[in-house]
Design a protein around this motif. Structure first.
Motif, PDB file in Angstrom:
ATOM      1  N   LEU A 386      -2.438   2.568 -12.460  1.00  0.00           N
ATOM      2  CA  LEU A 386      -1.542   2.194 -13.556  1.00  0.00           C
ATOM      3  C   LEU A 386      -0.495   1.248 -12.962  1.00  0.00           C
ATOM      4  N   LEU A 387      -0.546  -0.012 -13.380  1.00  0.00           N
ATOM      5  CA  LEU A 387       0.332  -1.023 -12.772  1.00  0.00           C
ATOM      6  C   LEU A 387       1.745  -0.965 -13.349  1.00  0.00           C
ATOM      7  N   GLU A 388       2.699  -1.302 -12.482  1.00  0.00           N
ATOM      8  CA  GLU A 388       4.111  -1.270 -12.886  1.00  0.00           C
ATOM      9  C   GLU A 388       4.689  -2.671 -12.857  1.00  0.00           C
ATOM     10  N   LYS A 389       5.736  -2.861 -13.642  1.00  0.00           N
ATOM     11  CA  LYS A 389       6.351  -4.196 -13.738  1.00  0.00           C
ATOM     12  C   LYS A 389       6.833  -4.659 -12.355  1.00  0.00           C
ATOM     13  N   PRO A 390       6.410  -5.839 -11.906  1.00  0.00           N
ATOM     14  CA  PRO A 390       6.847  -6.286 -10.575  1.00  0.00           C
ATOM     15  C   PRO A 390       8.229  -6.929 -10.624  1.00  0.00           C
ATOM     16  N   LYS A 391       8.882  -6.957  -9.463  1.00  0.00           N
ATOM     17  CA  LYS A 391      10.135  -7.718  -9.382  1.00  0.00           C
ATOM     18  C   LYS A 391       9.736  -9.193  -9.303  1.00  0.00           C
ATOM     19  N   PRO A 392      10.605 -10.101  -9.800  1.00  0.00           N
ATOM     20  CA  PRO A 392      10.222 -11.514  -9.785  1.00  0.00           C
ATOM     21  C   PRO A 392       9.811 -11.973  -8.379  1.00  0.00           C
ATOM     22  N   GLY A 393       8.688 -12.653  -8.304  1.00  0.00           N
ATOM     23  CA  GLY A 393       8.206 -13.198  -7.036  1.00  0.00           C
ATOM     24  C   GLY A 393       7.577 -12.173  -6.107  1.00  0.00           C
ATOM     25  N   MET A 394       7.480 -10.932  -6.549  1.00  0.00           N
ATOM     26  CA  MET A 394       6.942  -9.878  -5.676  1.00  0.00           C
ATOM     27  C   MET A 394       5.548  -9.458  -6.157  1.00  0.00           C
ATOM     28  N   PRO A 395       4.740  -8.828  -5.251  1.00  0.00           N
ATOM     29  CA  PRO A 395       3.441  -8.346  -5.716  1.00  0.00           C
ATOM     30  C   PRO A 395       3.610  -7.174  -6.688  1.00  0.00           C
ATOM     31  N   MET A 396       2.523  -6.808  -7.329  1.00  0.00           N
ATOM     32  CA  MET A 396       2.570  -5.665  -8.258  1.00  0.00           C
ATOM     33  C   MET A 396       2.218  -4.387  -7.521  1.00  0.00           C
ATOM     34  N   HIS A 397       2.781  -3.288  -7.975  1.00  0.00           N
ATOM     35  CA  HIS A 397       2.432  -1.996  -7.399  1.00  0.00           C
ATOM     36  C   HIS A 397       2.012  -1.037  -8.503  1.00  0.00           C
ATOM     37  N   GLU A 407      -1.034  -1.990  -3.819  1.00  0.00           N
ATOM     38  CA  GLU A 407      -0.358  -3.292  -3.967  1.00  0.00           C
ATOM     39  C   GLU A 407      -1.392  -4.347  -4.317  1.00  0.00           C
ATOM     40  N   THR A 408      -1.078  -5.157  -5.296  1.00  0.00           N
ATOM     41  CA  THR A 408      -2.006  -6.217  -5.678  1.00  0.00           C
ATOM     42  C   THR A 408      -1.205  -7.421  -6.147  1.00  0.00           C
ATOM     43  N   GLU A 409      -1.872  -8.575  -6.303  1.00  0.00           N
ATOM     44  CA  GLU A 409      -1.100  -9.756  -6.718  1.00  0.00           C
ATOM     45  C   GLU A 409      -0.580  -9.541  -8.143  1.00  0.00           C
ATOM     46  N   ALA A 410       0.574 -10.173  -8.418  1.00  0.00           N
ATOM     47  CA  ALA A 410       1.204  -9.954  -9.728  1.00  0.00           C
ATOM     48  C   ALA A 410       0.486 -10.735 -10.821  1.00  0.00           C
ATOM     49  N   ASN A 427      -0.848  -2.391   3.369  1.00  0.00           N
ATOM     50  CA  ASN A 427      -0.046  -3.605   3.215  1.00  0.00           C
ATOM     51  C   ASN A 427       0.832  -3.770   4.455  1.00  0.00           C
ATOM     52  N   GLU A 428       1.643  -4.833   4.460  1.00  0.00           N
ATOM     53  CA  GLU A 428       2.382  -5.170   5.684  1.00  0.00           C
ATOM     54  C   GLU A 428       3.292  -4.071   6.198  1.00  0.00           C
ATOM     55  N   ASP A 429       4.047  -3.453   5.295  1.00  0.00           N
ATOM     56  CA  ASP A 429       4.963  -2.416   5.796  1.00  0.00           C
ATOM     57  C   ASP A 429       4.343  -1.014   5.774  1.00  0.00           C
ATOM     58  N   GLY A 430       3.056  -0.945   5.498  1.00  0.00           N
ATOM     59  CA  GLY A 430       2.343   0.342   5.587  1.00  0.00           C
ATOM     60  C   GLY A 430       2.700   1.328   4.483  1.00  0.00           C
ATOM     61  N   THR A 431       3.297   0.834   3.385  1.00  0.00           N
ATOM     62  CA  THR A 431       3.720   1.766   2.322  1.00  0.00           C
ATOM     63  C   THR A 431       2.722   1.823   1.166  1.00  0.00           C
ATOM     64  N   ALA A 432       1.670   1.010   1.238  1.00  0.00           N
ATOM     65  CA  ALA A 432       0.697   0.971   0.130  1.00  0.00           C
ATOM     66  C   ALA A 432      -0.635   0.466   0.672  1.00  0.00           C
ATOM     67  N   LEU A 433      -1.692   0.671  -0.117  1.00  0.00           N
ATOM     68  CA  LEU A 433      -2.984   0.058   0.220  1.00  0.00           C
ATOM     69  C   LEU A 433      -3.126  -1.200  -0.620  1.00  0.00           C
ATOM     70  N   LYS A 434      -3.586  -2.260  -0.008  1.00  0.00           N
ATOM     71  CA  LYS A 434      -3.827  -3.494  -0.778  1.00  0.00           C
ATOM     72  C   LYS A 434      -5.061  -3.256  -1.627  1.00  0.00           C
ATOM     73  N   ALA A 435      -5.102  -3.906  -2.785  1.00  0.00           N
ATOM     74  CA  ALA A 435      -6.258  -3.659  -3.656  1.00  0.00           C
ATOM     75  C   ALA A 435      -6.679  -4.919  -4.355  1.00  0.00           C
ATOM     76  N   SER A 436      -8.006  -5.033  -4.561  1.00  0.00           N
ATOM     77  CA  SER A 436      -8.489  -6.160  -5.366  1.00  0.00           C
ATOM     78  C   SER A 436      -8.930  -5.583  -6.714  1.00  0.00           C
ATOM     79  N   ILE A 437      -8.584  -6.295  -7.774  1.00  0.00           N
ATOM     80  CA  ILE A 437      -8.857  -5.794  -9.116  1.00  0.00           C
ATOM     81  C   ILE A 437     -10.328  -6.020  -9.464  1.00  0.00           C
ATOM     82  N   GLN A 438     -10.999  -4.958  -9.927  1.00  0.00           N
ATOM     83  CA  GLN A 438     -12.411  -5.032 -10.308  1.00  0.00           C
ATOM     84  C   GLN A 438     -12.536  -5.398 -11.777  1.00  0.00           C
ATOM     85  N   ASP A 439     -11.798  -4.666 -12.611  1.00  0.00           N
ATOM     86  CA  ASP A 439     -11.721  -5.054 -14.014  1.00  0.00           C
ATOM     87  C   ASP A 439     -10.422  -4.534 -14.621  1.00  0.00           C
ATOM     88  N   ALA A 440      -9.973  -5.239 -15.665  1.00  0.00           N
ATOM     89  CA  ALA A 440      -8.678  -4.875 -16.239  1.00  0.00           C
ATOM     90  C   ALA A 440      -8.815  -4.625 -17.734  1.00  0.00           C
TER      91      ALA A 440
END
Ligand code: SF4
Length: 440
Positions: A386-397, A407-410, A427-440
């Motif tokens: 379940l994606l959450e609103k990203p901060k401007p210029g930041m990836p989505m979580h 973490e995924t691109e916004a 991800n870079e700071d180790g607080t999330a797993l990066k993910a690629s979206i399969q379907d939305a």
């Protein structure tokens, strides 16, 4: 009869300290004032009303509350200052004496704000209204949208347990709850508002039903049937109240997520006895084993307090070994803080602040190890997030069903959307797993 003209065109600022329950209650107060014509201040504006919802879980929390009040009084000169929450309930006189405070409302009073507001005229000295905790009987419903995608639905309040270190039963009163019908109705409203995820909050959630003759299990089953709500999480439940039938139900439920948060507090049976907790380590271990047997991938968060009175180095080592042996995902580590009026103060053995810090660091390191291992074993798997609103210029979580942060691109407009992803590396700071979206 309320004279609503008093509130027209007024602006309020809200400040909340403490737990999710407080946040959801502040938002209920804000809703009540909004209905009377009071809007929330915009950046840079001066407020006419300041509402501070306080916490009193530790001495530091009390201090933070006083600092927050001083700051608001300074930033909004002349504003009518209302203080409520646990600190207000526990020490109404002390809070009323703080310069600039006009009105102090205890746990019972905060749901009846308009009975006490009057004409919003500033007082020479603050006026306190707080019933004795034993008289607190009413349940004030509240449901709020958090900063992010989740809604917090208060299902229960108060506690009858009186653990030796805790002041919450004195601050929030006896255990009480809303009825299943009312809570289902609130969940339906969340769904109508577009909400997909609800976190059930309360002080001692598993004790739900004391005042309505219902059970927490019945509530879980009823909420699970509310159309439109895709996800529920139970914020925290005492291990002795987390029954096997609840665990088995969560395993097969439509919308209750494979995610538990269980307070252990100590992994030493001797310390658990001193804390007056209602279980021992063998019951706790059995609950974890039960969860793992029916939901192997569940996220299990565990609260631990370090440095309570009576926690000798030997008892702490026992606790550490026990916690290390548990197949859990994350530890929430708290340092014990002395609270006036609690039974724990009668225990002689006191842990030094340095030792508390050292114990807490060891447990935090253990927690990191466990969380990392849990995340690591999910790499390469598919999940729904379940994606959450990203901060401007930041990836989505967002979070997977079993609470892995992703973490995924916004993508514009994708917040509050459930998407299928493939989980990748950290991800870079180790607080999330990066993910690629399969379907939305
Ligand atoms: S269960 Fe114990 S620690 Fe939790 S709120 Fe009640 S008294 Fe406090």
């Amino acid at each position: 009869m309320i004279d609503t003209t008093v509130f027209l065109d007024k602006k309020a600022v809200y400040y909340t300290l403490g737990c999710k329950l407080n946040f959801s209650e502040t938002s209920t107060i804000a809703k009540m004032l909004k209905e009377a014509g009071v809007r929330t201040v915009r950046k840079g504006e001066k407020a006419d009303i300041c509402v501070v919802n306080t916490c009193s879980v530790t001495e530091t929390a009390d201090k933070k509350c006083r600092q927050a009040i001083h700051k608001l009084v300074k930033e909004h000169p002349g504003a009518f200052v209302i203080v409520t929450g646990c600190y207000a309930q526990l020490k109404p006189g002390q809070v009323a004496d703080i310069e600039g405070v006009d009105l102090v409302l205890g746990a019972e009073q905060k749901g009846h704000l308009f009975d006490y507001l009057g004409t919003l005229e500033k007082k020479e000295k603050g006026v306190a209204h707080a019933s004795a905790t034993t008289d607190i009987r009413t349940f004030s419903p509240s449901c709020s949208r958090g900063d992010r995608t989740r809604y917090f639905l208060k299902v229960q309040d108060g506690c009858d347990y009186f653990c030796s270190y805790c002041t919450i039963p004195f601050a929030r009163g006896r255990s009480r709850n809303g009825s299943i019908d009312e809570l289902v109705e609130q969940a339906r409203k969340v769904a109508a508002d577009g909400g997909k995820e609800i976190v059930l909050t309360g002080v001692n959630i598993g004790d739900f039903g004391k005042t309505t003759g219902e059970t927490f299990f019945d509530l879980v089953k009823a909420l699970d049937r509310v159309e439109g709500i895709e996800r529920y999480r139970i914020s925290s439940i005492e291990p002795n109240l987390l029954t096997d039938e609840i665990i088995e139900y969560v395993a097969r439920s439509r919308a209750f997520m494979p995610h538990f948060h269980i307070p252990l507090q100590s992994g030493s049976d001797e310390v658990l006895k001193l804390m007056r907790r209602r279980y021992d380590t063998s019951l706790f271990a059995a609950k974890i084993a039960k969860i793992r047997s029916v939901i192997p991938d569940a996220f299990i968060g565990v609260d631990v307090i370090v440095g309570t009175r009576g926690e000798t180095p030997e008892f702490f080592e026992d606790a550490y070994r026990f916690i290390d042996s548990l197949d859990v995902t994350q530890l929430h580590v708290f340092s014990y803080s002395e609270r006036p009026g609690t039974q724990a103060l009668k225990i002689d053995y006191v842990v030094t602040p340095e030792e508390k810090h050292a114990r807490s660091q060891r447990l935090l390191a253990l927690s990191d190890e466990k969380t990392r291992a849990f995340y690591a074993r999910h790499r390469g798997q598919e999940a729904v997030v379940l994606l959450e609103k990203p901060k401007p210029g930041m990836p989505m979580h967002g979070f997977t069903a079993n609470y892995i942060r992703v973490e995924t691109e916004a993508h514009p407009d994708w917040d509050n959307r459930l998407v299928r992803v493939q989980l990748g590396d950290f991800n870079e700071d180790g607080t999330a797993l990066k993910a690629s979206i399969q379907d939305a």
